[in-house]
Design a protein around this motif. Structure first.
Motif, PDB file in Angstrom:
ATOM      1  N   GLY A   1       3.208  25.341  73.048  1.00  0.00           N
ATOM      2  CA  GLY A   1       4.563  25.780  73.319  1.00  0.00           C
ATOM      3  C   GLY A   1       5.019  25.700  74.736  1.00  0.00           C
ATOM      4  N   GLY A   2       4.500  24.734  75.497  1.00  0.00           N
ATOM      5  CA  GLY A   2       4.928  24.601  76.877  1.00  0.00           C
ATOM      6  C   GLY A   2       6.362  24.103  76.987  1.00  0.00           C
ATOM      7  N   ARG A   3       7.006  24.443  78.077  1.00  0.00           N
ATOM      8  CA  ARG A   3       8.352  23.953  78.353  1.00  0.00           C
ATOM      9  C   ARG A   3       8.256  22.616  79.077  1.00  0.00           C
ATOM     10  N   GLN A   4       9.318  21.838  79.041  1.00  0.00           N
ATOM     11  CA  GLN A   4       9.314  20.532  79.696  1.00  0.00           C
ATOM     12  C   GLN A   4       9.603  20.703  81.186  1.00  0.00           C
ATOM     13  N   VAL A   5       8.577  21.213  81.874  1.00  0.00           N
ATOM     14  CA  VAL A   5       8.634  21.399  83.320  1.00  0.00           C
ATOM     15  C   VAL A   5       7.368  20.793  83.915  1.00  0.00           C
ATOM     16  N   TRP A   6       7.332  20.700  85.240  1.00  0.00           N
ATOM     17  CA  TRP A   6       6.165  20.115  85.894  1.00  0.00           C
ATOM     18  C   TRP A   6       4.957  21.040  85.763  1.00  0.00           C
ATOM     19  N   PRO A   7       3.778  20.478  85.485  1.00  0.00           N
ATOM     20  CA  PRO A   7       2.582  21.295  85.237  1.00  0.00           C
ATOM     21  C   PRO A   7       2.117  22.067  86.461  1.00  0.00           C
ATOM     22  N   THR A   8       1.387  23.147  86.178  1.00  0.00           N
ATOM     23  CA  THR A   8       0.708  23.935  87.201  1.00  0.00           C
ATOM     24  C   THR A   8      -0.758  24.060  86.792  1.00  0.00           C
ATOM     25  N   LYS A   9      -1.529  24.750  87.622  1.00  0.00           N
ATOM     26  CA  LYS A   9      -2.950  24.915  87.335  1.00  0.00           C
ATOM     27  C   LYS A   9      -3.263  26.319  86.834  1.00  0.00           C
ATOM     28  N   LYS A  10      -4.318  26.410  86.017  1.00  0.00           N
ATOM     29  CA  LYS A  10      -4.923  27.673  85.618  1.00  0.00           C
ATOM     30  C   LYS A  10      -6.396  27.614  86.018  1.00  0.00           C
ATOM     31  N   LEU A  11      -6.846  28.595  86.763  1.00  0.00           N
ATOM     32  CA  LEU A  11      -8.233  28.623  87.249  1.00  0.00           C
ATOM     33  C   LEU A  11      -8.596  27.320  87.967  1.00  0.00           C
ATOM     34  N   GLY A  12      -7.627  26.736  88.648  1.00  0.00           N
ATOM     35  CA  GLY A  12      -7.890  25.506  89.378  1.00  0.00           C
ATOM     36  C   GLY A  12      -7.913  24.257  88.521  1.00  0.00           C
ATOM     37  N   ILE A  13      -7.525  24.365  87.239  1.00  0.00           N
ATOM     38  CA  ILE A  13      -7.550  23.238  86.297  1.00  0.00           C
ATOM     39  C   ILE A  13      -6.112  22.947  85.868  1.00  0.00           C
ATOM     40  N   TRP A  14      -5.716  21.697  85.876  1.00  0.00           N
ATOM     41  CA  TRP A  14      -4.361  21.347  85.459  1.00  0.00           C
ATOM     42  C   TRP A  14      -4.137  21.719  83.999  1.00  0.00           C
ATOM     43  N   ASP A  15      -3.028  22.387  83.748  1.00  0.00           N
ATOM     44  CA  ASP A  15      -2.661  22.829  82.403  1.00  0.00           C
ATOM     45  C   ASP A  15      -1.593  21.877  81.873  1.00  0.00           C
ATOM     46  N   PHE A  16      -1.966  21.061  80.872  1.00  0.00           N
ATOM     47  CA  PHE A  16      -1.054  20.072  80.293  1.00  0.00           C
ATOM     48  C   PHE A  16      -0.743  20.465  78.854  1.00  0.00           C
ATOM     49  N   PRO A  17       0.259  21.304  78.646  1.00  0.00           N
ATOM     50  CA  PRO A  17       0.527  21.822  77.299  1.00  0.00           C
ATOM     51  C   PRO A  17       1.318  20.848  76.434  1.00  0.00           C
ATOM     52  N   LEU A  18       1.146  20.961  75.114  1.00  0.00           N
ATOM     53  CA  LEU A  18       2.150  20.381  74.236  1.00  0.00           C
ATOM     54  C   LEU A  18       3.457  21.125  74.484  1.00  0.00           C
ATOM     55  N   GLN A  19       4.582  20.444  74.253  1.00  0.00           N
ATOM     56  CA  GLN A  19       5.857  20.966  74.744  1.00  0.00           C
ATOM     57  C   GLN A  19       6.871  21.178  73.625  1.00  0.00           C
ATOM     58  N   GLN A  20       7.758  22.124  73.850  1.00  0.00           N
ATOM     59  CA  GLN A  20       8.891  22.327  72.967  1.00  0.00           C
ATOM     60  C   GLN A  20       9.915  21.232  73.232  1.00  0.00           C
ATOM     61  N   ILE A  21      10.307  20.515  72.177  1.00  0.00           N
ATOM     62  CA  ILE A  21      11.282  19.433  72.326  1.00  0.00           C
ATOM     63  C   ILE A  21      12.382  19.585  71.282  1.00  0.00           C
ATOM     64  N   PRO A  22      13.540  18.975  71.510  1.00  0.00           N
ATOM     65  CA  PRO A  22      14.634  19.087  70.540  1.00  0.00           C
ATOM     66  C   PRO A  22      14.210  18.628  69.145  1.00  0.00           C
ATOM     67  N   PHE A  23      14.741  19.289  68.134  1.00  0.00           N
ATOM     68  CA  PHE A  23      14.457  18.962  66.738  1.00  0.00           C
ATOM     69  C   PHE A  23      15.800  18.705  66.062  1.00  0.00           C
ATOM     70  N   PRO A  24      16.189  17.445  65.936  1.00  0.00           N
ATOM     71  CA  PRO A  24      17.529  17.113  65.449  1.00  0.00           C
ATOM     72  C   PRO A  24      17.882  17.821  64.142  1.00  0.00           C
ATOM     73  N   GLY A  25      19.081  18.390  64.115  1.00  0.00           N
ATOM     74  CA  GLY A  25      19.555  19.086  62.925  1.00  0.00           C
ATOM     75  C   GLY A  25      19.214  20.547  62.895  1.00  0.00           C
ATOM     76  N   HIS A  26      18.521  21.054  63.935  1.00  0.00           N
ATOM     77  CA  HIS A  26      18.087  22.450  63.956  1.00  0.00           C
ATOM     78  C   HIS A  26      18.441  23.090  65.298  1.00  0.00           C
ATOM     79  N   SER A  27      18.577  24.397  65.284  1.00  0.00           N
ATOM     80  CA  SER A  27      18.862  25.128  66.517  1.00  0.00           C
ATOM     81  C   SER A  27      17.597  25.456  67.289  1.00  0.00           C
ATOM     82  N   PHE A  28      16.433  25.415  66.635  1.00  0.00           N
ATOM     83  CA  PHE A  28      15.171  25.679  67.316  1.00  0.00           C
ATOM     84  C   PHE A  28      14.514  24.364  67.720  1.00  0.00           C
ATOM     85  N   GLU A  29      13.530  24.459  68.602  1.00  0.00           N
ATOM     86  CA  GLU A  29      12.795  23.281  69.037  1.00  0.00           C
ATOM     87  C   GLU A  29      11.445  23.221  68.328  1.00  0.00           C
TER      88      GLU A  29
END
Length: 398
Positions: A251-279
Motif C-alpha cells: 500500500g505504498g504511495r507513489q512518492v520517492w522511496p526512503t529507507k527503513k533500518l538503512g535498507i531501501w523500502d520499495f513498496p507496491l503502490q496504490q494506483i488509479p483503478f478505472p471505474g472506481h473511487s478507490f485505488e
C-alpha cells in the motif's frame, strides 16, 4: 505457480473493496544510466560448491555507472517490473517476458522461490518455521518444471535481470504465517532458500544443466515476502545479511522511496483503478481480487473489459508519476494465466506503452539497478525529491 487457492489477503485503505494485497529503457537521458550492449556468453565458469552455481565474472547487459543528478535536474522515470515466485511451469510465461524485456531494453527483478529448485522427492529437506517439515502452501514443481526454472533463471541473469528471493513455502495464514516469524526464523528461511538455489545439482541429480552463472550469496540483495507480511521482523535480518532493499511493503504511495533500518523500502503502490473511487495495489493478483472476488476462472465474458481495466490501471499509475513527481513506479506480477491470462496481456500492453519512444527519460530497470542509482545520489537532492507528494508536479525549486 499453484499459489492462488491458499493465498492470504490484506485489506488496504478504507473500505472492504479497497486495494487488496497478496501475500509477489528504450530512451536515453543524461542520467548516465543507459544500458550497455553486451553478450550473454561469459568467461569459463569457476564452480562454487557442488557446481550448482559458478563465478562467471561481471553480469552482462548492465547500465553504465549512474551519475549524480545536479541540483534542480529532473530525474528519469524509473519503472520496475517484478515477478513473485519466478518459476516456469510449462506455460511459457517466463520466456515470454524475458523476450519482451529484450525487445524493449528492459531489466526486471525475478523473486525466485527457493523450493522451485527443490524436487518434491526431497521436500523433507525444507524445515519451514512454525510449520511441518516439508510443508508448502505453493506446493512443489515437477522435476521437469524445476529443470525449466533453472534454465530460465540462468538465461535471465545473463540477459541482465536480477534474481532476488520470494523465500520458500509462502505461508500466509494461521500460526505458521510469515507475519508471525521472528528475525531468527527469517534467517533460517533465507538460509534454506539460498541452500536450495546453490545445491540444486546435489538435490536434483541433474548433470546435464549448466550452473547458474552467479554467486547467489552476492547476487541476493533483496526480496519480497509472501503476502507482503512480516517486513518488520525481516528487516533486522536483512540488515545483518547486508541486503540493500526490501520490496515487501503493502500500500505504498507513489512518492520517492526512503529507507527503513538503512535498507531501501520499495513498496507496491496504490494506483488509479478505472471505474472506481478507490485505488488498487500495483500487482496483478490485487486487480484480480477486485474484479473477480479472488476467482481465477471467472466467466470469460468478463475478460475483455477486465483486461482493459487492468491495462489502464498500470498505465494510469505510470502516467501519474511520469507527468508529476517522477517517483519510481513498481509493478508486481506472477507467471499465472489467471482469468484466461488477461493480467499477463495487461502487463505486456503496459510495458509496450511505457517503453514507447514518446516517453523520454524512462528507465525500465531491476530493483538492484534502481538501488545503485539511489545510492549514487546526493542526499540533499534525494530529500528534495522525497518532498513531493502523490501527483505533485516536480519542480527544481525547493
Amino acid at each position: 505457480m499453484r499459489e492462488i487457492s491458499r493465498r492470504g489477503m490484506l485489506g488496504l485503505g478504507a473500505g472492504a473493496a479497497a486495494s487488496l494485497a497478496v501475500a509477489g529503457c528504450s530512451s536515453s537521458s543524461g542520467s548516465g544510466f543507459t544500458p550497455k550492449p553486451g553478450r550473454t556468453t561469459q568467461a569459463r565458469p569457476k564452480p562454487i560448491g557442488d557446481g550448482s552455481t559458478a563465478h562467471t565474472g561481471k553480469q552482462p547487459n548492465q547500465p553504465s555507472a549512474p551519475e549524480r543528478l545536479e541540483p534542480g535536474q529532473k530525474p528519469p522515470q524509473f519503472v520496475v517490473f517484478s515477478w513473485d515466485g519466478a518459476g516456469e511451469v510449462g506455460n511459457g510465461l517466463f520466456p515470454r517476458f524475458r523476450k519482451l524485456a529484450k525487445d524493449h531494453g528492459a531489466a526486471m527483478t525475478f523473486f525466485l522461490s527457493g523450493i522451485y529448485c527443490l524436487p518434491e522427492s526431497k521436500k523433507r529437506l525444507y524445515q519451514p518455521p512454525n510449520n511441518p517439515v516439508g510443508a508448502s502452501d505453493i506446493g512443489y514443481l515437477t522435476d521437469d518444471h524445476v529443470r525449466m526454472t533453472l534454465q530460465n533463471v540462468r538465461e535471465a541473469w545473463l540477459e541482465g535481470h536480477e534474481i532476488g528471493t520470494h523465500f520458500n513455502g509462502h505461508f500466509c495464514a494461521g500460526s505458521g504465517s510469515v507475519g508471525n516469524w521472528t528475525p531468527a526464523q527469517w534467517r533460517s528461511e533465507i538460509d534454506q532458500a539460498v541452500s536450495f538455489v546453490t545445491k540444486w545439482r546435489t538435490n536434483t541429480g541433474f548433470k546435464d544443466l549448466d550452473p547458474l552463472p552467479f554467486d547467489y550469496s552476492k547476487e541476493l540483495v533483496g526480496g519480497r515476502t509472501p503476502c507482503l507480511l512480516g517486513q518488520d521482523n525481516l528487516l533486522p535480518t536483512a540488515k545483518e545479511l547486508g541486503w540493500r532493499y526490501d520490496a515487501s511493503s503493502p500500500g505504498g504511495r507513489q512518492v520517492w522511496p526512503t529507507k527503513k533500518l538503512g535498507i531501501w523500502d520499495f513498496p507496491l503502490q496504490q494506483i488509479p483503478f478505472p471505474g472506481h473511487s478507490f485505488e488498487v495495489l500495483s500487482m496483478d493478483y490485487n486487480i484480480l481480487a477486485n474484479q473477480s472476488r479472488n476467482s481465477t476462472n471467472a466467466p470469460p465474458a468478463n475478460y475483455p473489459g477486465w483486461r482493459q481495466q487492468a491495462t489502464q490501471s498500470y498505465i494510469s499509475g505510470f502516467q501519474r508519476a511520469y507527468e508529476s513527481n517522477r517517483a519510481p513506479f513498481f509493478i508486481g506480477n506472477h507467471f499465472e494465466k489467471w482469468n484466461g491470462g488477461i493480467y499477463m496481456d495487461a502487463v505486456e500492453a503496459a510495458i509496450k506503452h511505457i517503453a514507447d519512444e514518446k516517453h523520454k527519460d524512462v528507465r525500465l530497470v531491476s530493483f538492484r539497478q534502481l538501488t545503485d542509482w539511489m545510492d549514487a545520489q546526493d542526499p540533499k537532492v534525494l530529500a528534495h525529491l522525497q518532498g513531493f507528494g502523490v501527483g505533485q508536479q516536480w519542480s527544481a525549486a525547493a
